[in-house]
Scaffold this active site. Structure first.
Site, PDB file in Angstrom:
ATOM      1  N   ASP A  59      -1.262  -9.846   2.313  1.00  0.00           N
ATOM      2  CA  ASP A  59      -1.425  -8.530   2.915  1.00  0.00           C
ATOM      3  C   ASP A  59      -2.454  -8.528   4.041  1.00  0.00           C
ATOM      4  O   ASP A  59      -3.508  -9.167   3.935  1.00  0.00           O
ATOM      5  CB  ASP A  59      -1.888  -7.565   1.812  1.00  0.00           C
ATOM      6  CG  ASP A  59      -1.520  -6.126   2.063  1.00  0.00           C
ATOM      7  OD1 ASP A  59      -1.427  -5.719   3.225  1.00  0.00           O
ATOM      8  OD2 ASP A  59      -1.353  -5.402   1.062  1.00  0.00           O
ATOM      9  N   SER A  69      -1.051   2.320   2.869  1.00  0.00           N
ATOM     10  CA  SER A  69      -1.822   1.911   4.037  1.00  0.00           C
ATOM     11  C   SER A  69      -2.776   3.053   4.433  1.00  0.00           C
ATOM     12  O   SER A  69      -3.560   3.515   3.607  1.00  0.00           O
ATOM     13  CB  SER A  69      -0.871   1.484   5.159  1.00  0.00           C
ATOM     14  OG  SER A  69      -1.558   0.762   6.153  1.00  0.00           O
ATOM     15  N   HIS A  87       2.387  -6.612   3.206  1.00  0.00           N
ATOM     16  CA  HIS A  87       1.953  -5.207   3.267  1.00  0.00           C
ATOM     17  C   HIS A  87       2.946  -4.225   2.654  1.00  0.00           C
ATOM     18  O   HIS A  87       2.618  -3.051   2.503  1.00  0.00           O
ATOM     19  CB  HIS A  87       1.703  -4.843   4.735  1.00  0.00           C
ATOM     20  CG  HIS A  87       0.820  -3.663   4.952  1.00  0.00           C
ATOM     21  ND1 HIS A  87      -0.425  -3.525   4.363  1.00  0.00           N
ATOM     22  CD2 HIS A  87       0.984  -2.543   5.709  1.00  0.00           C
ATOM     23  CE1 HIS A  87      -0.975  -2.395   4.753  1.00  0.00           C
ATOM     24  NE2 HIS A  87      -0.147  -1.767   5.551  1.00  0.00           N
TER      25      HIS A  87
END
Length: 308
Positions: free
Chosen positions: A258, A118, A285
């Site tokens: 995602d 991320s 995610h």
């Protein structure tokens, strides 16, 4: 050989402690052999303002000889908390400097791989673009290349929420009341669709989620009140322009559901010279938690291809 995350971890040696970072301290943990000759895999967690906990399953790599380094970025978890610092302090360069310090003080700067998840993927990409001599490979997992693209795609994902849920979210965002229970409850529907689709949430993921909730300084200053309402110092930050400078083999990972949509991830695939992009069809995610067996196989294959 396919290594299944979560198997045999009790045999892996672990070292943990704190490293000085200027006047502050960075908490770290190393799992696995120090003398295997394989590059250390350094896990850079997301957030910003999360913790290492939700990435602990990466320790499965230690069973195949890769030392795995976790750390909590400054401001959260076991590292120094600085709740009174503001926007001028919490900037991306701070975390790039912290990463450099970690690599140097752990004496792994001459042989390592970065796994950035991320926001951590953006940190890893920026670091890699500087072409450090000891970097052997890069994994960018579930990461946008630009927060401008991220904010655009959040509007797309929000439009697919039930109308009453999005209306509730926007009402509180306009009023500045994003700390209310009503906002949090509405927010969780988005998280359950696009951040972690497992029920219940895994313990490691929940640990990081609660750490961020209990100590929101970094997240709120840099990001904002939620994943889909980015109004902090990162709202216009991008690594797109530096991606062509990355000179190591790169694995890009994302999930079909995602919050880091294909639009936000594609610049990595288009601009990094030596890149492979794997999409996990049953994940959002956190594919390392949602599809652990396939994730383990893909990551192990990539690391083995680097040699060492």
């Amino acid at each position: 050989m396919t290594v299944v995350p979560g198997v045999g971890l009790t045999a892996a040696p672990r070292v943990k402690g704190w490293l000085p970072f200027g006047p502050y301290r960075t908490w770290y943990r190393v799992t696995g052999p120090a003398d295997s000759g394989k590059p250390a895999v350094v896990a850079i967690h997301g957030g910003p303002g999360s913790t290492h906990d939700y990435l602990l399953s990466l320790c499965f790599l230690a069973e195949a000889g890769w030392p795995v380094v976790h750390y909590d970025q400054l401001g959260n978890g076991g590292s120094t908390h600085l709740p009174d610092r503001g926007v001028d302090f919490w900037m991306p360069e701070l975390f790039l400097a912290e990463l450099d310090n970690l690599l140097r003080r752990l004496d792994i700067a001459d042989n390592y791989v970065l796994f950035g998840h991320s926001w951590g993927g953006m940190v890893a990409a920026r670091h890699a673009a500087r072409r450090p001599s000891g970097l052997r490979g890069l994994v960018v997992a579930n990461s946008p290349a630009s927060y401008v693209l991220w904010r655009q795609e959040m509007e797309v994902l929000r439009a697919a929420l039930p109308a009453d849920v999005d209306a509730t979210l926007r009402r509180h965002e306009a009023a500045g009341t994003t700390g209310t229970n009503e906002y949090v409850k509405a927010m969780l529907l988005f998280y359950e669709r696009h951040v972690c689709r497992l029920r219940p949430w895994p313990r490691d993921y929940l640990a990081s989620f609660m750490e961020t909730s209990n100590n929101p300084t970094v997240y709120s200053v840099m990001n904002g009140p939620s994943e889909f309402h980015v109004v902090g110092t990162l709202k216009d930050w991008s690594v797109e322009e530096c991606l062509p400078a990355i000179a190591v083999p790169t694995l890009v990972i994302s999930g079909r559901h995602d919050e880091a949509t294909p639009v936000t991830v594609r610049p990595y695939a288009d601009r990094i010279p030596d890149v492979r992009w794997e999409i996990f069809e049953e994940s959002s995610h956190v594919p390392h938690l949602e599809e652990p067996e396939r994730f383990g196989a893909v990551l192990t294959e990539f690391l083995a291809s680097l040699g060492g």
